[in-house]
Design a protein around this motif. Structure first.
Motif, short mmCIF file in Angstrom:
data_model
loop_
_atom_site.label_atom_id
_atom_site.label_comp_id
_atom_site.label_asym_id
_atom_site.label_seq_id
_atom_site.Cartn_x
_atom_site.Cartn_y
_atom_site.Cartn_z
N UNK A 25 0.96 -1.19 0.23
CA UNK A 25 0.03 0.05 0.04
C UNK A 25 0.90 1.36 -0.23
N UNK A 26 2.07 1.18 0.89
CA UNK A 26 2.81 2.26 0.84
C UNK A 26 3.34 2.81 -0.55
N UNK A 27 3.75 1.68 -1.10
CA UNK A 27 4.68 1.89 -2.49
C UNK A 27 3.69 2.49 -3.49
N UNK A 28 2.05 1.89 -3.37
CA UNK A 28 1.02 2.31 -4.41
C UNK A 28 0.95 3.83 -4.08
N UNK A 29 1.08 4.41 -2.91
CA UNK A 29 1.00 5.60 -2.85
C UNK A 29 2.01 6.69 -3.10
N UNK A 30 3.17 6.09 -3.53
CA UNK A 30 4.44 6.92 -3.67
C UNK A 30 4.81 7.21 -5.07
N UNK A 31 3.47 7.25 -5.76
CA UNK A 31 3.80 7.48 -7.38
C UNK A 31 4.39 9.03 -7.67
N UNK A 32 4.08 9.95 -6.80
CA UNK A 32 4.72 11.06 -6.72
C UNK A 32 5.83 11.20 -5.98
N UNK A 33 6.85 11.73 -6.45
CA UNK A 33 8.21 11.53 -5.70
C UNK A 33 8.11 12.80 -4.29
N UNK A 34 8.51 12.04 -3.16
CA UNK A 34 8.58 12.94 -2.19
C UNK A 34 7.06 13.00 -1.42
N UNK A 36 3.06 11.36 -0.49
CA UNK A 36 2.13 10.22 -0.62
C UNK A 36 0.96 10.79 -1.41
N UNK A 37 0.50 10.07 -2.43
CA UNK A 37 -0.74 10.46 -3.14
C UNK A 37 -1.53 9.23 -3.87
N UNK A 38 -2.66 9.48 -4.14
CA UNK A 38 -3.62 8.49 -4.96
C UNK A 38 -3.44 8.53 -6.56
N UNK A 39 -2.28 8.89 -6.91
CA UNK A 39 -2.34 9.33 -8.42
C UNK A 39 -2.04 8.02 -8.99
N UNK A 40 -1.57 6.97 -8.49
CA UNK A 40 -1.49 5.66 -9.10
C UNK A 40 -3.08 5.17 -9.43
N UNK A 41 -3.91 5.39 -8.20
CA UNK A 41 -5.02 4.77 -8.30
C UNK A 41 -6.12 5.44 -9.29
N UNK A 42 -5.73 6.84 -9.45
CA UNK A 42 -6.43 7.64 -10.45
C UNK A 42 -6.11 7.32 -11.77
N UNK A 43 -4.85 7.03 -12.11
CA UNK A 43 -4.43 6.46 -13.42
C UNK A 43 -5.09 5.13 -13.66
N UNK A 44 -5.13 4.28 -12.72
CA UNK A 44 -5.72 2.90 -12.80
C UNK A 44 -7.15 3.00 -13.13
N UNK A 45 -7.85 3.84 -12.31
CA UNK A 45 -9.38 4.18 -12.52
C UNK A 45 -9.83 4.89 -13.72
N UNK A 46 -8.76 5.64 -14.27
CA UNK A 46 -9.18 6.30 -15.64
C UNK A 46 -8.98 5.43 -16.77
#
Length: 260
Positions: A25-34, A36-46
Motif C-alpha cells: 500500500x505504501x509503495x502504491x501511494x508513492x507515485x509522486x516523488x517525495x 504520498x498521493x492516490x495518483x496511481x489509483x487515479x491513473x488505474x481508475x481512469x
C-alpha cells in the motif's frame, strides 16, 4: 510462559502477513516523488481497459455463481436425499480441480472445442465466453459444493421434503422455497469465494484470450511500476470485502435464528 509464547507466535504471524501488505500500500501511494498521493489509483481508475476488464470479470463472476447454484444445490440435495451411497464419488469429483492445474483444463478445452472440432466453441465470442464460464465453475466447484453440502448437513432434508410434499409442493418449489432459504448462508459463502476466485484468475482468461481482470493485472505488472500495486490493493480490498460480507451475513443469520 505459555501465554507469552502464544502471543509471540500470534504477533509474528500477523507481522508476516501484514507487513508486506503495508509495504504494498505504501509503495502504491508513492507515485509522486517525495509525497504520498492516490495518483496511481487515479491513473488505474481512469484507464478504460480497467473498467472494461473489471466489469467483464464481475459479470462472469455473477454468471458463475448463478450457474454454480443452479448446478450444485439440486445435485447436493438429491445426493443427500436419495443417493447417499454416491456421495464419496461426488466429493472425489468435486475435489479434482484442486489437483488438476487450470492450464491443463484450458488446454483440454482448446483441444476439444477448437475451430476444427465437432463443437467449435472457440470460433465465436459466445462460445469462448461459455468455455470460460465452465472453467470458472470447475475451479470454484470444490468450494461451492463443500459449502452447500455443509449447509445441508445442518438441516433435516428428509423431513422438510416430506412436509413440503404433503402440502402438494413439487420438486422445483421444494428446492426454491424450502431448501434454498435454509442453506442461504452456505450458498453465499460459496458465492463469495467464487467471486474472489474469478476476479483474480489469470490462466483460463489469458489462454482463451478474454478481457478479464486477471490478465489485465498481469499486463500492468509487466509494464508499469506503481499501478500494479494499486491494482493489487484494489483486488485485496475486494477479497476482504467478500470475507466481511460473508461474516456479516453469517452473524445476521444467527441473530434471526436465535430463540425468542
Amino acid at each position: 510462559m505459555r501465554k507469552a509464547a502464544s502471543w509471540a507466535i500470534l504477533l509474528l504471524g500477523m507481522a508476516y502477513f501484514i507487513l508486506p501488505l503495508i509495504g504494498m500500500v505504501e509503495f502504491s501511494l508513492s507515485m509522486k516523488r517525495g509525497e504520498y498521493s492516490f495518483e496511481a489509483y487515479r491513473v488505474v481508475l481512469a484507464d478504460p481497459r480497467f473498467r472494461e476488464t473489471f466489469m467483464y470479470s464481475v459479470v462472469m463472476a455473477l454468471l458463475t455463481i448463478a450457474f454454480g447454484v443452479f448446478l450444485v444445490v439440486p445435485t447436493a440435495f438429491w445426493v443427500r436425499l436419495k443417493m447417499p451411497w454416491i456421495r464419496p464419488y461426488i466429493e472425489f469429483v468435486t475435489l479434482l480441480p484442486l489437483v488438476i492445474p487450470a492450464i491443463v483444463i484450458v488446454f483440454g478445452y482448446i483441444r476439444l472445442y477448437n475451430t476444427s472440432s465437432w463443437l467449435p466453441l472457440t470460433g465465436s465470442l459466445t462460445g469462448t465466453n461459455a468455455l470460460l464460464l465452465f472453467g470458472y465453475m470447475t475451479l470454484s466447484l470444490p468450494y461451492m459444493y463443500r459449502a452447500i453440502d455443509t449447509g445441508l448437513r445442518t438441516i433435516d432434508v428428509a423431513t422438510l421434503t416430506e412436509a413440503a410434499q404433503s402440502l402438494g409442493a413439487g420438486w422445483v418449489t421444494i428446492l426454491a422455497k424450502v431448501i434454498l432459504p435454509n442453506v442461504l448462508v452456505a450458498v453465499l459463502s460459496g458465492a463469495f469465494v467464487t467471486f474472489a476466485i474469478v476476479m483474480g484468475e489469470f490462466t483460463l482468461a489469458a489462454l482463451l484470450n478474454r478481457p478479464a481482470f486477471g490478465p489485465y493485472l498481469q499486463l500492468m505488472g509487466a509494464n508499469r511500476a506503481y499501478e500494479p500495486f494499486a491494482l493489487s490493493t484494489i483486488a485485496f480490498v475486494i477479497t476482504w470485502a467478500c470475507m466481511g460480507l460473508l461474516n456479516l451475513v453469517t452473524r445476521f443469520s444467527k441473530f434471526d435464528k436465535a430463540p425468542r
